[in-house]
Scaffold this active site. Structure first.
Site, mmCIF file in Angstrom:
data_model
loop_
_atom_site.group_PDB
_atom_site.id
_atom_site.type_symbol
_atom_site.label_atom_id
_atom_site.label_comp_id
_atom_site.label_asym_id
_atom_site.label_seq_id
_atom_site.Cartn_x
_atom_site.Cartn_y
_atom_site.Cartn_z
ATOM 1 N N ASP A 213 -94.721 -59.584 -23.634
ATOM 2 C CA ASP A 213 -94.107 -60.719 -24.331
ATOM 3 C C ASP A 213 -95.186 -61.632 -24.914
ATOM 4 O OD1 ASP A 213 -91.487 -62.145 -24.731
ATOM 5 O OD2 ASP A 213 -92.530 -63.740 -23.641
ATOM 6 N N GLU A 265 -105.638 -46.405 -15.056
ATOM 7 C CA GLU A 265 -105.918 -45.898 -13.704
ATOM 8 C C GLU A 265 -104.755 -45.070 -13.174
ATOM 9 O OE1 GLU A 265 -106.491 -49.176 -11.061
ATOM 10 O OE2 GLU A 265 -108.047 -50.042 -12.352
HETATM 11 C C1 GLC Z 1 -90.457 -63.607 -26.788
HETATM 12 C C2 GLC Z 1 -89.094 -63.099 -26.385
HETATM 13 C C3 GLC Z 1 -88.106 -64.206 -26.589
HETATM 14 C C4 GLC Z 1 -88.491 -65.373 -25.705
HETATM 15 C C5 GLC Z 1 -89.928 -65.799 -25.979
HETATM 16 C C6 GLC Z 1 -90.432 -66.701 -24.904
HETATM 17 O O1 GLC Z 1 -90.521 -63.878 -28.120
HETATM 18 O O2 GLC Z 1 -88.795 -61.944 -27.105
HETATM 19 O O3 GLC Z 1 -86.805 -63.798 -26.334
HETATM 20 O O4 GLC Z 1 -87.640 -66.450 -25.940
HETATM 21 O O5 GLC Z 1 -90.802 -64.691 -26.005
HETATM 22 O O6 GLC Z 1 -90.730 -65.990 -23.740
#
Ligand code: GLC
Length: 552
Positions: A213, A265
């Site tokens: 993310d 790993e």
């Molecule tokens: C990313 C995710 C989104 C979330 C953001 C904050 O963009 O896809 O859904 O709100 O990160 O974590």
């Protein structure tokens, strides 16, 4: 154990990965929110669809203020979704069915409920507890102004002021997203070591990789200089040109190299896939250099409209640019942050990423037209070399849910902008499995955390399964053929045929793929393998794609 077959070798170079949004996939216990047992019970249908892997959006312990992207314990399952044992059972079943499992990891921030952040609030300015996050003194005579002018992706300031233990107004902390999502301080070795351990925790439990993310976040420019994001730019966007001080800083690559060493790993070719909203593509390619991640979501492709020349350009550019660093391109049309492509590709007006659409949005498309175009776009996408991502529900042709009443909306964007932006709820509505079941088969009680539009009944999975010409059957056929014919493999450029304006055609061996985006009806000959729309007197109309075999 991870699945082993001939595709094992660098399986991710041509895989089709299906995104499960756990809240909205299948609810086993009737709470109105999907859960891990619900997923396990429905995995057969994904194996039947023909995908190679699933990626699950976060299911970790979380107060759910950003639908689970606000994690309060990175090593546990939220009770809303089940238990660690449910997770293990889900992974075991997926592997039994030959499906790999990719988890979502959220390193940029934690939830404000995370014990580390709670400890930081209780501790004094300058303490080691505060050092794990981005605390700063405010500006102004009494520190009453935020440390700089940055705006949160979800609207409003990127800073929130805390009250110190003695009750006085105190320091400010940084949050790129909601105030319940404080950013970690990634300059600190302790934070890095913590995430090494979190990765190992899930790798040891058998996950086959991570979708990372906000992989262009984490590191901020020295001194946190003022910066205003241009209005017409996607709020998540960082690029070589815009030089945002909180996106795409050079320092992030050190982190990804460290993570790559960890996944390497482990056996079974486990992967890292970046969510990095950076432009242009050759800048994004830095995320998939040989010692960094395996894949990165091709948002340039996702944001390209339904326009033949623009599509051809982005496809060629993607293959060349990622190829130059030895990585496959990926292709994606929908996810849990974007307007579903059955609506987006036919919208009268552009909407910035994350703003969403609602009943007042001008230029909303006719549903049938939107679905028709989406099918054509998907069939073109699935013919391209590289990895493809599908988002749950696109195999049913689901359009965006537009008419969600304000009081039912949950995305923090909607609340932080006081309804000025609809946000992302419209693409997150629970899936329809059965036309006549409670909540269209999503939950045994009929509860659903977001209201489902009536059209979801018509598009329910059981109504499409075995129905000739349905969107589900088109995806099943395309995925089977893609695999059999090796369409996703091969890193070389796409060979385009000479075609009139508005039409794209390329070939892989004796298979010809023709997409009539916006051209005049185009003659197509050969044995039809799969099509998004039937030929009309041997002609392919616009908004249609077909795969045919033409003996050489
Ligand atoms: C990313 C995710 C989104 C979330 C953001 C904050 O963009 O896809 O859904 O709100 O990160 O974590």
């Amino acid at each position: 154990m991870a699945p082993t077959d001939a595709r094992d070798q660098e399986w991710w170079r041509s895989s089709v990965i299906y995104q499960i949004y756990p809240r909205s996939f299948a609810d086993s216990n009737g709470t109105g929110v999907g859960d891990l047992r619900g997923i396990t019970a429905r995995l057969d249908s994904l194996a039947d669809l023909g995908v190679d892997a699933i990626w699950l959006s976060p299911f970790y312990r979380s107060p759910q203020r950003d639908a689970g992207y606000d994690v309060s314990d990175f090593r546990d399952v939220d009770p809303l979704f089940g238990t660690l044992e449910d997770f293990d059972a889900m992974v075991a079943r997926a592997h039994e069915l030959g499906l790999r499992v990719v988890a979502d990891i959220v390193p940029n921030h934690s939830s404000s409920d995370h014990p580390w952040f709670q400890a930081a609030l209780a501790a004094a300015p300058g303490s080691p507890e505060r050092a794990r996050y981005m605390f700063r003194d405010g500006k102004g005579e009494n520190g009453e102004l935020p440390p700089n002018n940055w705006e949160s992706v979800f609207g409003g300031p990127m800073w929130t002021r805390v009250t110190e233990a003695d009750g006085t107004p105190g320091q400010w902390y940084l949050h790129i997203f909601d105030s319940s999502q404080p950013d970690f301080n990634w300059e600190l070795e302790e934070v890095r070591a913590e995430f090494d351990d979190v990765l190992r925790f899930w790798l040891d439990r058998g996950v086959d990789g991570f979708r990372v993310d906000v992989a262009h976040g984490l590191i901020k420019a020295d001194g946190l200089p003022d910066f205003v994001q241009a209005d017409d730019e996607a709020s998540m966007g960082g690029g070589a040109a815009t030089q945002s001080p909180y996106w795409a800083q050079d320092g992030v690559h050190e982190v990804w190299r460290r993570w790559r060493r960890i996944v390497d790993e482990y056996d079974g070719d486990r992967i890292l896939a970046a969510e990095a909203w950076v432009y242009p593509l050759d800048f994004m390619a830095n995320w998939v250099r040989p010692d960094e991640m395996h894949q990165t979501f091709n948002f340039g492709y996702m944001e390209t409209g339904w326009d033949a020349a623009a599509l051809r350009a982005v496809i060629d550019d993607s293959i060349a640019t990622f190829g130059a660093v030895g990585a496959p391109s990926t292709w994606v049309l929908s996810n849990h942050d974007m307007i579903r492509h059955a609506t987006r590709l036919s919208l009268g007006e552009d909407t910035p990423q994350g703003h969403g659409v609602g009943p007042e949005t001008p230029g909303l498309p006719d549903i049938d037209e939107g679905i028709r175009r989406a099918r054509a776009a998907s069939l073109l996408m699935l013919s391209l070399p590289g990895g493809a991502y599908l988002y749950q529900g696109e195999e049913l042709g689901l359009p965006e849910a537009v008419d969600i009443p304000g009081h039912a909306r949950q995305d923090p964007t909607w609340h932080r902008t006081e309804g000025e932006r609809y946000g992302r709820d419209g693409c997150r509505v629970p899936l329809p499995w059965e036309a006549d079941g409670p909540a269209y088969g999503f939950s045994p009680t009929g509860d659903a955390w977001l209201p489902q539009p009536e059209i979801y009944g018509v598009l329910a999975r059981d109504a499409q399964l075995g129905t000739e010409g349905s969107t589900l059957e088109m995806y099943r056929a395309a995925l089977r053929l893609r695999h059999e014919l090796g369409l996703g493999t091969g890193a070389g450029a796409v060979t385009w045929d000479e075609t009139p304006e508005g039409v794209l055609a390329h070939r892989v061996g004796d298979v010809h793929i023709v997409a009539n985006v916006s051209g005049e009806p185009f003659p197509v000959e050969g044995e039809v393998l799969v099509s998004s729309h039937a030929l009309e007197d041997g002609m392919l109309p616009k908004d249609a794609t077909i795969w045919v075999r033409v003996p050489e």
